[in-house]
Design a protein around this motif. Sequence first.
Motif: not given
Length: 377
Positions: A294-300, A330-334, A345-351
């Motif tokens: 999740l940190w890497l996603w945010e940093s990106h 469009v890639m991730c509704e949740s 959504s933390e769960g949605g991003i990680h999934a």
Amino acid sequence: MTEDRVRRRSGRALLISGLLLANLNWILCKADTGGTKVGPIEKFPDYPDREVSAVWSRVRKLLPNDRELARPAAVEDGDAIPSEEDDELVLEGELREQMEDTLRGAIAEDPPRNVYGVSLHDVELATALSFKELISPANFEAGAESRDALFRWEGWIAKSHPSSRCREGAWKVMGFLEWVWPEDMKDSDLHPKFRLQLARNLTKLKQCGPEVQTKKGKYAFEHCTDYTCGLWETFHAMSVSPSNEEEVSGANMMSALRGFIDKFFSCSTCREHFLEVLAKEKTKLVETSKDFALWLWESHNVVNMRLAQEEEERGTGDPARPKHAFPHPVMCESCFRSVHPMRVSEGGIHAFLRDHYGFKKSKSEVSGQLESGKEEL
């Protein structure tokens, strides 16, 4: 009578040939590869227009108000479903505002026709190129610090990389380093001739096997347009590796990434920017593999938003590949519960990260690595 029989046989032969050709790609894709995806055929296809349109009608609901998406964030089997507050990922204020603006703009536009996936070919190529860059003699001037950074980077590859060829190459690199550059070797013994000979010998090792050619013009990226893009895909793919749960902690991955960027990343401006991100307080809170992903996603997204601003100011952006907040709705509704205000959504991003960047390794492959007695990260 004979002519009719010949025509029937010819027709059957043509039909069989057509079926074989139509299923050739399926046969190639389903070939046994030891549990690892390999080769150019593993590029994810673009979303079909009808799927994009169907998703778009639901994503549009994010724009006018705070109504949530109908589909809840994905959770692991056995996990308690988090409340809305517990599941919300709190972003830094400036990033939250930038993502809110860019996502609202993206949703207001026409639905995208090309939503790219991840190609293992690109991940392998970026990893091989990173090895080619890091073996410069100048990179070893820091002595023990360089050795430690290289071991941690190669150790992360050996445990978490989606390609078996890259993992095997990492074990070979670490074994060679342990032989010629033992841990108790003094920095004073690391004279220029030794560094030069070390770099020459490392050149002979192929990080991801001889099949991955790194000479310019010989082996182009599939999805990515440059090395940096491929490297980001590599970081994300290794951050969600199934082996991380038991093998590599988030803190270890953070240490490996910091060492690689600090000691071996060739772009000085990119390195300075990324080290600024690594120096933030939030980085110190990373402990688990989920934390790191999740940190890497945010940093990106921090880096991406900065580049988007620079491209807008200079007029250098690519209209075909606009820099929106990632992932595109469009890639991730949740992933996004709402856009204004921004609620992630933390769960949605990680999934999403596990699904988008995940390349599954076979259980036998993972257990074989655990039993090999190799040094832990």
